[in-house]
Design an enzyme around this catalytic site. Structure first.
Site, mmCIF file in Angstrom:
data_model
loop_
_atom_site.group_PDB
_atom_site.id
_atom_site.type_symbol
_atom_site.label_atom_id
_atom_site.label_comp_id
_atom_site.label_asym_id
_atom_site.label_seq_id
_atom_site.Cartn_x
_atom_site.Cartn_y
_atom_site.Cartn_z
ATOM 1 N N HIS A 2 -25.569 -20.452 29.843
ATOM 2 C CA HIS A 2 -24.241 -20.202 30.432
ATOM 3 C C HIS A 2 -24.234 -20.534 31.923
ATOM 4 O O HIS A 2 -23.252 -21.071 32.443
ATOM 5 C CB HIS A 2 -23.805 -18.745 30.207
ATOM 6 C CG HIS A 2 -23.386 -18.494 28.791
ATOM 7 N ND1 HIS A 2 -23.489 -17.262 28.179
ATOM 8 C CD2 HIS A 2 -22.867 -19.332 27.849
ATOM 9 C CE1 HIS A 2 -23.055 -17.359 26.933
ATOM 10 N NE2 HIS A 2 -22.683 -18.606 26.706
ATOM 11 N N ARG A 31 2.511 -9.543 15.542
ATOM 12 C CA ARG A 31 1.428 -8.577 15.251
ATOM 13 C C ARG A 31 0.527 -8.981 14.073
ATOM 14 O O ARG A 31 -0.152 -8.143 13.494
ATOM 15 C CB ARG A 31 2.001 -7.180 14.989
ATOM 16 C CG ARG A 31 2.707 -6.592 16.176
ATOM 17 C CD ARG A 31 2.617 -5.086 16.174
ATOM 18 N NE ARG A 31 3.290 -4.553 17.337
ATOM 19 C CZ ARG A 31 4.580 -4.254 17.362
ATOM 20 N NH1 ARG A 31 5.318 -4.401 16.282
ATOM 21 N NH2 ARG A 31 5.122 -3.785 18.462
ATOM 22 N N GLU A 46 -18.640 -5.475 18.977
ATOM 23 C CA GLU A 46 -19.557 -5.706 20.099
ATOM 24 C C GLU A 46 -19.622 -4.510 21.055
ATOM 25 O O GLU A 46 -19.481 -4.646 22.267
ATOM 26 C CB GLU A 46 -19.104 -6.962 20.858
ATOM 27 C CG GLU A 46 -20.255 -7.695 21.509
ATOM 28 C CD GLU A 46 -19.838 -9.038 22.106
ATOM 29 O OE1 GLU A 46 -18.684 -9.183 22.539
ATOM 30 O OE2 GLU A 46 -20.706 -9.926 22.146
ATOM 31 N N LYS A 68 -14.413 -13.050 17.013
ATOM 32 C CA LYS A 68 -13.958 -13.186 18.403
ATOM 33 C C LYS A 68 -13.061 -14.419 18.557
ATOM 34 O O LYS A 68 -13.339 -15.474 18.000
ATOM 35 C CB LYS A 68 -15.159 -13.323 19.344
ATOM 36 C CG LYS A 68 -15.949 -12.033 19.476
ATOM 37 C CD LYS A 68 -16.680 -11.958 20.785
ATOM 38 C CE LYS A 68 -18.074 -12.491 20.702
ATOM 39 N NZ LYS A 68 -18.821 -12.366 21.954
ATOM 40 N N ASN A 89 -27.841 -14.018 21.795
ATOM 41 C CA ASN A 89 -27.803 -14.535 23.159
ATOM 42 C C ASN A 89 -29.075 -15.282 23.566
ATOM 43 O O ASN A 89 -29.176 -15.756 24.699
ATOM 44 C CB ASN A 89 -27.618 -13.350 24.097
ATOM 45 C CG ASN A 89 -26.441 -13.555 24.989
ATOM 46 O OD1 ASN A 89 -25.531 -14.301 24.630
ATOM 47 N ND2 ASN A 89 -26.474 -12.946 26.144
HETATM 48 N N1 LIG Z 1 -15.361 -17.139 18.991
HETATM 49 C C1 LIG Z 1 -16.661 -17.215 18.998
HETATM 50 O O1 LIG Z 1 -17.375 -16.347 18.514
HETATM 51 C C2 LIG Z 1 -17.314 -18.417 19.623
HETATM 52 C C3 LIG Z 1 -18.701 -18.637 19.494
HETATM 53 C C4 LIG Z 1 -19.255 -19.795 20.042
HETATM 54 C C5 LIG Z 1 -18.436 -20.701 20.707
HETATM 55 N N2 LIG Z 1 -17.096 -20.432 20.816
HETATM 56 C C6 LIG Z 1 -16.199 -21.375 21.488
HETATM 57 O O2 LIG Z 1 -16.185 -22.575 20.748
HETATM 58 C C7 LIG Z 1 -15.867 -23.648 21.614
HETATM 59 C C8 LIG Z 1 -16.808 -24.783 21.355
HETATM 60 O O3 LIG Z 1 -16.624 -25.189 20.029
HETATM 61 P P1 LIG Z 1 -16.974 -26.674 19.558
HETATM 62 O O4 LIG Z 1 -18.344 -27.038 19.998
HETATM 63 O O5 LIG Z 1 -16.640 -26.754 18.112
HETATM 64 O O6 LIG Z 1 -16.027 -27.526 20.494
HETATM 65 P P2 LIG Z 1 -14.615 -28.278 20.375
HETATM 66 O O7 LIG Z 1 -13.635 -27.569 19.558
HETATM 67 O O8 LIG Z 1 -14.241 -28.564 21.794
HETATM 68 O O9 LIG Z 1 -15.041 -29.604 19.690
HETATM 69 C C9 LIG Z 1 -15.934 -30.456 20.367
HETATM 70 C C10 LIG Z 1 -15.413 -31.895 20.392
HETATM 71 O O10 LIG Z 1 -15.604 -32.438 19.098
HETATM 72 C C11 LIG Z 1 -14.398 -32.996 18.601
HETATM 73 N N3 LIG Z 1 -14.463 -32.794 17.161
HETATM 74 C C12 LIG Z 1 -14.159 -31.685 16.456
HETATM 75 N N4 LIG Z 1 -14.506 -31.862 15.165
HETATM 76 C C13 LIG Z 1 -15.032 -33.112 15.079
HETATM 77 C C14 LIG Z 1 -15.575 -33.889 14.011
HETATM 78 N N5 LIG Z 1 -15.667 -33.387 12.772
HETATM 79 N N6 LIG Z 1 -16.020 -35.139 14.259
HETATM 80 C C15 LIG Z 1 -15.939 -35.658 15.496
HETATM 81 N N7 LIG Z 1 -15.444 -34.972 16.570
HETATM 82 C C16 LIG Z 1 -15.004 -33.717 16.343
HETATM 83 C C17 LIG Z 1 -13.306 -32.292 19.322
HETATM 84 O O11 LIG Z 1 -12.180 -33.117 19.425
HETATM 85 C C18 LIG Z 1 -13.921 -32.012 20.686
HETATM 86 O O12 LIG Z 1 -13.756 -33.103 21.535
HETATM 87 C C19 LIG Z 1 -15.948 -23.109 23.040
HETATM 88 O O13 LIG Z 1 -14.641 -22.904 23.544
HETATM 89 C C20 LIG Z 1 -16.650 -21.763 22.870
HETATM 90 O O14 LIG Z 1 -16.223 -20.812 23.827
HETATM 91 C C21 LIG Z 1 -16.523 -19.329 20.281
#
Ligand SMILES: NC(=O)c1ccc[n+]([C@@H]2O[C@H](COP(=O)([O-])OP(=O)(O)OC[C@H]3O[C@@H](n4cnc5c(N)ncnc54)[C@H](O)[C@@H]3O)[C@@H](O)[C@H]2O)c1
Length: 351
Positions: free
Chosen positions: A241, A111, A225, A133, A234
């Protein structure tokens, strides 16, 4: 201010998060609690990770595929084995995917654990680590299971962004979104710089802090939200998307958002709401920062439209999307489905 680490408080609902940003900002972090660490980060930046005791680390694969229920189970199993107590610290080090998985673990294991975030991509530093989120994908649906939980502390270490410009370009899509929709000074800063000058000085740090602030202030108006106030975030994302889903994620989120922003600007122009030539400015930014325009076929656009039509954002035959109006401004448009479709198809012919 040159080279200094910036610290500030971000407020979202009842939660206060300490936000720390700068070169080697990770340096001040102590070794308390458990760490969920991206395998990729530990390979690229071993010197950043070695400050934490190996026995406290759980290494996980990253990327969209890591947001799986069996990964969630596996990490919880390790936490149980290590007798990790409720309310102890859980820190993640990785991009948005590791953040989404870790946030969900922190909010559900016994929890609740106390969450700290060390986001390593530009996108996660300015966007996904903020707003609470989290989630995992389930039954083929992205983020189908999740909760809201804000970290107590977010440490955005800019060194993580220095070895791969693509990590900056991906996150820049969200920065550009904020600029066109809420704060045009961001676009001016980007136009007055280039990749090198952004990276070699305090500009990147200041952009990160400003954009984290923007995301937090929007989320603070609607922490769970429920009120539709987060819709402004958005901008460009309705189309993005659709494209991402149809490409089965072979088109990255950042590239899809850049395309989505231009596409939705075109729709806004046709609808008569957009009063400036944002598309030319987008083209300039893309050239300046080496962002490639993706090729989207007619079939993909058709598929994207069908995806959008099945989206949860459609209510009573209407879709609400932020439309660009003036530099740094969007207005919410509640469009009948037929009107949206017509604008979408017309814009597609002009892209
Ligand atoms: N929770 C939220 O409010 C929210 C908002 C936007 C996106 N998201 C989520 O975030 C995710 C996308 O996040 P992301 O773009 O960070 O992707 P990710 O975590 O997949 O990272 C992208 C790639 O970059 C690599 N990587 C990470 N840090 C690095 C660095 N410093 N140098 C080189 N490579 C690196 C990772 O290994 C991966 O292959 C999605 O799942 C999306 O749904 C969540």
């Amino acid at each position: 201010m040159s080279g200094e680490t910036v610290r500030k408080k971000l407020t979202i609902g009842y939660d206060e998060t300490e936000y720390v940003c700068g070169k080697n900002a990770i340096e001040a972090e102590n070794d308390e609690g458990t760490f969920i660490v991206s395998e990729t980060i530990s390979n690229i930046y071993p010197e950043k990770i070695k400050r934490f005791s190996e026995g406290k680390i759980i290494f996980v694969e990253d990327g969209e595929n890591s947001k799986r229920i069996d990964n969630y189970e596996e990490v919880c199993r390790i936490l149980m084995e290590r007798e990790v107590e409720r309310n102890s610290y859980l820190t993640y080090i990785g991009g948005g995917t590791i953040g989404d998985l870790s946030g969900f673990i922190a909010s559900t294991y016994k929890r609740g654990l106390r969450l700290k975030a060390i986001p390593t991509t530009l996108l996660s530093q300015i966007d996904s680590s903020i707003g609470g989120k989290n989630g995992i994908n389930f039954s083929g649906v992205k983020n189908a299971i999740g909760t809201f939980r804000n970290p107590e502390r977010i440490v955005a270490d800019t060194d993580f962004l220095m070895k791969n410009d693509q990590i900056i370009r991906e996150g820049m899509a969200e920065i550009i979104k904020h600029g066109f929709s809420m704060d045009y000074t961001i676009i001016e800063t980007l136009l007055n710089n280039d990749m090198e000058s952004v990276k070699n000085g305090d500009i990147l740090r200041d952009l990160i802090v400003k954009n984290a602030d923007i995301k937090a202030s929007v989320c603070n108006q609607d922490p769970y939200e429920l009120l539709g106030r987060r819709y402004v975030l958005n901008f460009g994302h309705t189309v993005a998307h659709g494209i991402e889903a149809i490409s089965r994620n072979s088109i990255t989120h950042g590239a899809a958002v850049i395309y989505g922003i231009m596409y939705e600007m075109k729709m806004s122009e046709i609808y008569g709401m957009m009063k400036y030539d944002g598309i030319s400015i987008m083209n300039k930014l893309m050239k300046r920062y080496g962002i490639n325009k993706i090729e989207v076929s007619d079939e993909m656009l058709d598929g994207s439209l069908s995806y959008i039509m099945n989206d949860k954002k459609i209510r009573n035959g209407k879709i609400t999307i932020p439309m660009a109006t003036k530099p740094g401004m969007t207005n919410m448009a509640e469009l009948k489905i037929e009107v949206f479709k017509e604008l979408f198809l017309k814009a597609g012919r002009m892209m």
